[in-house]
Design a protein around this motif. Structure first.
Motif, short mmCIF file in Angstrom:
data_model
loop_
_atom_site.label_atom_id
_atom_site.label_comp_id
_atom_site.label_asym_id
_atom_site.label_seq_id
_atom_site.Cartn_x
_atom_site.Cartn_y
_atom_site.Cartn_z
N TYR A 59 14.01 32.45 63.78
CA TYR A 59 13.29 32.95 64.96
C TYR A 59 12.81 31.75 65.75
O TYR A 59 12.28 30.79 65.19
CB TYR A 59 12.11 33.81 64.51
N PHE A 60 13.03 31.77 67.04
CA PHE A 60 12.70 30.64 67.91
C PHE A 60 11.75 31.08 69.01
O PHE A 60 12.02 30.93 70.20
CB PHE A 60 13.98 30.04 68.48
N GLY A 61 10.62 31.65 68.62
CA GLY A 61 9.60 32.04 69.57
C GLY A 61 10.05 33.11 70.55
O GLY A 61 9.44 33.29 71.60
N GLY A 62 11.14 33.81 70.25
CA GLY A 62 11.69 34.80 71.15
C GLY A 62 12.71 34.24 72.11
O GLY A 62 13.31 34.98 72.89
N TYR A 63 12.94 32.92 72.07
CA TYR A 63 13.90 32.30 72.98
C TYR A 63 15.32 32.64 72.52
O TYR A 63 15.59 32.71 71.32
CB TYR A 63 13.70 30.79 73.01
N PRO A 64 16.28 32.83 73.45
CA PRO A 64 17.66 33.14 73.04
C PRO A 64 18.24 32.07 72.13
O PRO A 64 18.19 30.88 72.43
CB PRO A 64 18.41 33.21 74.37
N LYS A 65 18.87 32.51 71.04
CA LYS A 65 19.35 31.55 70.06
C LYS A 65 20.67 30.91 70.45
O LYS A 65 21.18 30.06 69.72
CB LYS A 65 19.43 32.23 68.69
N THR A 66 21.23 31.29 71.60
CA THR A 66 22.38 30.57 72.14
C THR A 66 22.00 29.18 72.64
O THR A 66 22.86 28.32 72.80
CB THR A 66 23.00 31.35 73.31
#
Length: 689
Positions: free
Chosen positions: A566-573
């Motif tokens: 999980y990256f704070g809701g940022y897109p993982k692309t």
């Protein structure tokens, strides 16, 4: 709530060929850095209140986070990896992003070099063995002596900070966490070290203060050999015990019947700078240096030793053969004089460093400060072991601002008086939504509330059955009794200078839910947490003196292709893969920077920039990687310069002085040397612009 009165003490480390950690850290690093801590059961066997027992009902439903295709990062690099994340991902151009993080992300790699973005230059500022004083001898790796090492830059640099002395001149403050003897000395025998080797290792531990000068037109720094502020503090230097424990019978020894003067500081890890300009450095895995805990028969003392993971027999380095203070059978109180936060005045080379006992004794990682609303000082500290705790200390008295003699005197003993707290976390999701997989709960975030539980304030203990000095000497057991939340190796802790929010690096822990161990919870949501996570804590009313807080997980680290990340809701692309966060720092624009230790994704360790506010929140991009076998430590992010410590290059299984796994930084077959590195934009522009 009870504490197990007695459990087996740790056996002597037997140098496993495979790392006992769940990461890519080598077995050699585990052996020398922490005494193979992960090869043994976690010392925390308490049955204190678990997180699940205090979890709250969900307070809100925020909806699912934005969906995104899970790919990885690509950029510059020289070595391909067998990692899903290295195959595709970020643009190779200057990626859009917040100010201060506009650089081309570095691709994960296994190159034996420091790899930086295009358009950036780098320099080795100072290396193990470099001279500090006019009379420092030249570094001779084949003929090292303790006398020479006491006049040279020490081994395995970790915490790093920089303070201005005058225009164009600064001091670097650097600690030297541990020694890797088989890499350091020709013909080293772990079964039979020589006295000169042991005494040289004593000198290679400790702290360095060294003045450096700016280089016009670049970010390079030049050490000023022989500057009056230059200083080495090592295992034979005097340190003063201060605060409530000073002089207590349990810190008195035959060499120091007053219990106030300690020789040396051991296994120093992350630290911080106080508002009044002194340097704090943390004693971490001190237990591994003390032998023969099995000789202790008193069950209370045995339980105390076991809770801190002391080895039952001989130690890896066998210092006890050359100095009886490292033998618990002969000096049972010597170990109680380590495990503290140390305060050093880098501007006064005559000042005796202080071990501040009011801050508690455990495997300290970090001591970072921010002011409370009423101008007291709050210090945040992690205890770096699986299932141990997060702490805060708040001074009794207020900080006095200014360079006057009166202000300096008022701040001189601020850290000897105050209240020590330990953290308890509660989640806001139903317990059945936290299943150990790392799957997000229905509200789309791992978050909740928490409280700082008071343990001791001055001479007043809040822990039933323990007096104030016992709480400070055996802080782990006090926190057990008070039901603190067991965490996944809390390491560096940093408050944001811009927002006051506090960030905690939790490095890893693969044993949640194992027999006798705490299960996953919302603050530590993965049972197999090989890659760690970063927690964001917001104190009530945004006041560092508050005793309650809200929290959420900014990052759940790993390969973006892993659904448990999980990256704070940022897109993982659009993020770099990141594993095993360790040291953290802020740049002048409020971005968080994370260095890693033990990257479990197949790449060398590195340094990453992370946006924590706005639409880019959670956007992680890799800024640099370090050489083979090394970890990235002590980042300092200035407007026009990034600095890191490159610790234990070449520390790979099977490596030795004769069989080198890295030749960095000197190349051409040279002995690898831990070093401080500076990086800057070649065109002179600020970092990340």
């Amino acid at each position: 709530m009870t504490i197990t009165p007695e459990r087996p003490l740790l056996p002597m480390a037997d140098s496993p060929a495979v790392s006992p950690c769940s990461t890519r850290r080598s077995a050699l690093t585990c052996r020398y850095r922490c005494g193979d801590a992960c090869a043994h059961d976690a010392p925390n066997t308490s049955d204190n209140v678990t997180f699940a027992e205090v979890v709250q009902s969900a307070l809100s439903r925020r909806g699912l986070l934005r969906a995104g295709t899970v790919l990885g990062v690509a950029g510059l690099g020289t070595s391909a990896l067998a990692s899903p994340a290295a195959a595709a991902g970020l643009s190779t151009g200057v990626a859009p992003g917040p100010f201060g993080l506009k650089y081309t992300p570095v691709q994960p790699n296994t190159a034996d070099m420091v790899t930086v973005p295009p358009g950036y230059s780098q320099q080795v500022v100072i290396r193990w063995g470099d001279p500090l004083f006019a009379d420092s001898p030249a570094f001779d790796p084949a003929n090292q002596t303790a006398a020479a090492q006491q006049r040279q830059f020490g081994f395995n640099c970790d915490h790093l900070d920089i303070l201005e002395v005058e225009r164009g001149v600064h001091v670097l403050v650097v600690n030297h966490e541990y020694t890797s003897e088989t890499l350091m000395y020709p013909g080293y025998s772990s079964a039979d070290p020589t006295r000169e080797q042991v005494e040289t290792s004593w000198a290679a531990h400790g702290l360095t203060v060294v003045a450096v000068s700016d280089t016009r037109g670049s970010g390079a720094l030049t050490p000023i050999v022989g500057h009056p502020l230059n200083r080495r503090l090592h295992t034979s230097s005097e340190f003063e015990l201060t605060g409530p424990v000073a002089g207590h019978p349990l810190v008195r020894t035959s060499a120091d019947p007053d219990g106030t003067t300690v020789l040396g500081t051991l296994n120093n890890c992350a630290g911080g700078i106080t508002p009044w300009g002194t340097w704090l450095t943390a004693e971490e895995n001190f237990n591994q240096y003390f032998a023969n805990a099995n000789s202790v028969t008193d069950p209370t003392v045995r339980a105390r030793l076991a809770r801190y993971g002391f080895p039952g027999g001989t130690t890896e380095r066998q210092w006890e053969r050359f100095d009886s203070r490292f033998d618990l059978a002969q000096e049972p109180n010597e170990a109680n004089r380590f495990g503290w936060i140390v305060e050093v005045d880098p501007f006064d080379p005559t000042a005796t460093p202080k071990k501040r006992t009011a801050l508690g004794r455990f495997k300290h990682e970090a001591a970072t400060a921010q002011l409370t609303r009423d101008r007291r000082v709050a210090l945040y500290m992690g205890d770096d072991e699986r299932f141990d705790y997060l702490y805060k200390f708040v001074t009794r008295d207020t900080f006095s601002k200014g360079p006057t003699r009166a202000a300096k005197a008022a701040n001189a003993d601020l850290l000897d008086h105050g209240t020590l707290y330990v953290a308890r976390f509660s989640g806001n999701s139903p317990a059945n939504e936290i299943d150990g997989s790392g799957r997000l709960p229905a509200d789309g975030r791992f978050d909740g509330s928490g409280e700082w539980i008071p343990l001791v304030s001055g001479t007043e203990s809040f822990v039933p059955g323990m007096d104030a000095t016992e709480v400070l000497l055996f802080t782990r057991q006090a926190a057990d009794l008070m039901g603190a939340t067991k965490m996944d190796r809390p390491e560096d802790v940093e408050p944001s200078p811009q927002t006051g929010k506090v960030y905690v690096a939790l490095t890893n822990n693969s044993n949640r839910g194992a027999a006798g161990q705490a299960a996953a919870d919302e603050a530590n949501p993965r049972a197999v947490n090989r890659h760690g996570h970063v927690l964001e804590l917001t104190e009530s009313s945004n006041d560092a003196g508050a005793t309650t807080f809200g929290w959420n997980l900014l990052l759940v680290c790993g390969d973006p292709a892993d659904p448990s990340t999980y990256f704070g809701g940022y897109p993982k692309t659009d993020v770099s893969p990141i594993s095993c966060p360790d040291n953290i720092a802020f740049d002048p624009r409020g971005n968080l920077w994370i260095s890693t230790d033990g990257n479990a994704l197949g790449s060398n360790d590195g340094l990453f920039g992370v946006a924590v506010e706005g639409s880019d929140r959670g956007r992680v991009t890799q800024f640099l990687t370090v050489p083979v076998g090394a970890e990235t430590c002590g980042p300092v992010i200035q407007r026009e310069r990034v600095m890191v410590c490159v610790q234990h290059p070449g520390e790979r299984n099977g490596a030795s002085y004769e069989n080198r796994a890295s030749f960095w930084p000197d190349g051409n077959g040279a002995l690898p040397r831990p070093s401080v590195v500076a990086v800057w934009q070649t065109n002179g522009r600020p970092i990340g612009t």
